[in-house]
Design an enzyme around this catalytic site. Structure first.
Site, PDB file in Angstrom:
ATOM      1  N   LYS A 128     -10.174   6.035   4.446  1.00 57.21           N
ATOM      2  CA  LYS A 128     -11.477   5.588   4.919  1.00 57.21           C
ATOM      3  C   LYS A 128     -12.622   6.105   4.052  1.00 57.21           C
ATOM      4  O   LYS A 128     -13.520   5.346   3.694  1.00 57.21           O
ATOM      5  CB  LYS A 128     -11.657   6.070   6.375  1.00 57.21           C
ATOM      6  CG  LYS A 128     -13.015   5.825   6.963  1.00 57.21           C
ATOM      7  CD  LYS A 128     -13.231   4.332   7.175  1.00 57.21           C
ATOM      8  CE  LYS A 128     -14.707   3.997   7.348  1.00 57.21           C
ATOM      9  NZ  LYS A 128     -15.439   3.968   6.089  1.00 57.21           N
ATOM     10  N   HIS A 175      -9.129   3.964  -1.271  1.00 51.86           N
ATOM     11  CA  HIS A 175      -7.773   3.425  -1.173  1.00 51.86           C
ATOM     12  C   HIS A 175      -7.420   2.555  -2.380  1.00 51.86           C
ATOM     13  O   HIS A 175      -7.302   1.338  -2.261  1.00 51.86           O
ATOM     14  CB  HIS A 175      -7.646   2.639   0.137  1.00 51.86           C
ATOM     15  CG  HIS A 175      -6.295   2.054   0.406  1.00 51.86           C
ATOM     16  ND1 HIS A 175      -5.115   2.596  -0.065  1.00 51.86           N
ATOM     17  CD2 HIS A 175      -5.928   0.953   1.116  1.00 51.86           C
ATOM     18  CE1 HIS A 175      -4.100   1.851   0.340  1.00 51.86           C
ATOM     19  NE2 HIS A 175      -4.561   0.848   1.050  1.00 51.86           N
ATOM     20  N   CYS A 234       0.819  -1.218   0.000  1.00 49.90           N
ATOM     21  CA  CYS A 234       0.000   0.000   0.000  1.00 49.90           C
ATOM     22  C   CYS A 234       0.848   1.261   0.000  1.00 49.90           C
ATOM     23  O   CYS A 234       0.324   2.370  -0.135  1.00 49.90           O
ATOM     24  CB  CYS A 234      -0.939   0.003   1.195  1.00 49.90           C
ATOM     25  SG  CYS A 234      -1.786  -1.569   1.406  1.00 49.90           S
TER      26      CYS A 234
END
Ligand code: ZN
Lengths: 131, 388
Positions: free
Chosen positions: B330, B334, B84
């Site tokens: 959130k 993402h 990520c």
């Protein structure tokens, strides 16, 4: 059957599962006393190549756990299931906590290591049972 | 050593566009970055591009040259993969090479196509950021790993699901005016607490969504900006990276993220600032608990103190230290490989004053962006400042 989705045997990991099934699980220890899990060429903490197999303590303790509701396809029929990290002496292991109602799971729970099967694929996995 | 400026930023909308290919998404983000920068494509000396799961979602490896073509750039191109944190790894490499004088103009970015895999497929793809043998084979998922960290945090330092819910509520509120965000709507604490469980104690609203999207930056050296007159008022002044054991079970801590401690310390030192100088932060809140862990590693809170920060109103937009004014992972979304550079793009706009939430940080001069890979086995932190 092989535990690897590719069909290959994973030396070190599968050897560990075989040993655990025979009640002879072990960890690797370097001269500094760092514990690690196979396969290792050197100690991950200090790089020492002098690694000895030591018996994994029979008694473990749950440090943290989660009830997993959303699974990957390989565990679709297992969900919900409890994933836990348990400490056995100098190493921790990740496995499924079985034989405990999820509501009864808690940090500090005494457990022992078991090798069981995924309900979805039948592949072997590490599990913990209350001790 | 030259300084590094952000000359332009470009983002796609984050959300569910399963039919859009990675090249389509990145081409759009890069086009917007060039339009914002006013830098000719011909001046670009390299593309540094982050992507995580392209082999799984698009059967596409070797994405560097593909994305250079999509961006209309004839330059050497390399893909960076650090789960990520992939595009932050690309950015860090670019920052260092611009400083070294190796290159003056670099296109940096990332993209991820995920929603075409469906929820189960994307969950499986994300799990490859964990240790296949010792974690994934036992059934550990990515939300499961953060749930293990959340439970360990509660045990060690206290905190509860309501504290986590306040983080989700805050980040959703921040995304309301951000027209690039996946969720532009407010939620309540009750919504979070009553949502279906994903991996207890985390529920659906503790988790970032699965997203498609892309991000891009045009970075230039101070000298290039001066020579060409390009308007680039924000500088990347600090970069830092830290690492930890791959598997959660092999770490010293289950409720702390030392890789982020290291990354933050290096980035602050590099920039010559301290945590007390930071006016606002964008942090990697893939799950609500991750925001608390990040704020502690950034030394913006003592260990064990950040869990209640949102609930106390300290990190809300009108608090002392606004966190995730973009909406965060959130609510903004993402798309894994795009995330790190998108954080820096949002920070740049917040500092420039042309972000929808810039009013919340009108006098801000220093900000940090924190981007984590896996369960923070990798972490990269950047410091951005308004250039003198
Ligand atoms: Zn050692």
């Amino acid at each position: 059957m092989s535990d690897d989705p590719t069909g290959a045997r994973d030396a070190g990991y599968d050897d560990f599962l075989d040993a655990a099934e025979a009640g002879e699980a072990y960890y690797l220890s370097c001269p500094e006393g760092h514990g690690s899990l196979p396969p290792r060429t050197v100690c991950p903490d200090c790089g020492d190549p002098d690694l000895a197999e030591e018996p994994l303590p029979a008694a473990g303790e749950v440090e943290t756990f989660t009830v997993a509701h959303v699974a990957t396809p390989a565990f679709a029929d297992d969900a919900p299931y409890v994933t836990a990290i348990a400490r056995f002496g100098p190493v921790r292991l990740t496995g499924q906590l079985r034989g405990v109602d999820p509501d009864e799971a808690e940090a500090g729970l005494p457990v022992e290591l078991a090798v069981e099967a995924s309900e979805t694929t039948g592949r072997r996995l590490l599990a913990f049972r209350p001790r | 050593m030259t300084g590094v400026r952000v000359a332009g930023v470009g983002l796609t909308e984050f959300g569910e566009t399963p039919e859009r290919t990675g090249r389509d998404l990145f081409g759009t983000a890069a086009d917007r970055a060039f339009a914002d920068a006013g830098v000719p494509r011909a001046d670009v000396e390299s593309l540094r591009y982050g992507n995580f799961m392209g082999e799984l979602s698009e059967r596409q490896g070797h994405q560097g040259p593909l994305m250079a073509e999509a961006a209309g750039v004839r330059a050497p191109a390399t893909r960076y993969e650090s789960a990520c944190a992939s595009s932050s790894a690309a950015l860090r490499a670019a920052v260092r090479d611009v400083r070294n004088g190796e290159e003056e103009v670099v296109l940096v970015g990332g993209a991820e196509r995920m929603t075409n895999l469906g929820t189960a497929g994307a969950t499986e793809a994300l799990a490859i950021a964990a240790d296949e043998l010792w974690e994934v084979r036992a059934g550990m998922t990515f939300p499961g790993a953060y749930a293990l960290m959340a439970r360990a945090y509660f045990e060690e330092y206290g905190g509860d699901r309501e504290d986590l819910a306040a983080i989700a509520v805050k980040n959703h509120a921040n995304a309301v005016g951000n027209d690039l965000a996946q969720y532009q709507r407010e939620i309540t604490v009750a919504d979070v607490l009553d949502a279906p469980p994903v991996a207890e104690p985390l529920g659906l609203y503790d988790s970032c969504p699965i997203s498609d999207g892309a991000s891009a930056l045009v970075l230039v050296s101070d000298e290039y900006a001066e020579r060409t007159g390009v308007d680039a008022p924000v500088a990347v002044t600090g970069t830092g990276q830290g690492g930890d054991g791959m598997a959660l079970q092999d770490r010293d801590y289950l409720a702390r993220t030392p890789a982020a401690d290291e990354a933050a310390a290096e980035a602050y030192d590099d920039a010559g600032v301290g945590p007390g100088d930071v006016d606002f932060a964008e942090v990697h809140d893939c799950f609500t608990i991750a925001e608390a862990l990040a704020l502690e590693s950034l030394d913006l809170y003592e260990t064990g103190e950040a869990i209640g920060a949102a609930r106390r109103g300290e990190t809300t937009r009108d608090g002392e230290l606004p966190v995730n004014l973009s909406g965060g992972l959130k609510a903004k979304g993402h798309p894994v490989g795009a995330t790190g550079v998108s954080q820096v793009a949002e920070v740049t706009q917040l500092l420039r004053g042309d972000h929808v939430n810039s009013d919340a940080v009108a006098d801000a001069e220093v900000a940090v962006a924190h981007n984590a890979g896996g369960t923070v086995a990798s972490c990269i932190v950047h410091v951005l400042e308004v250039a003198a």
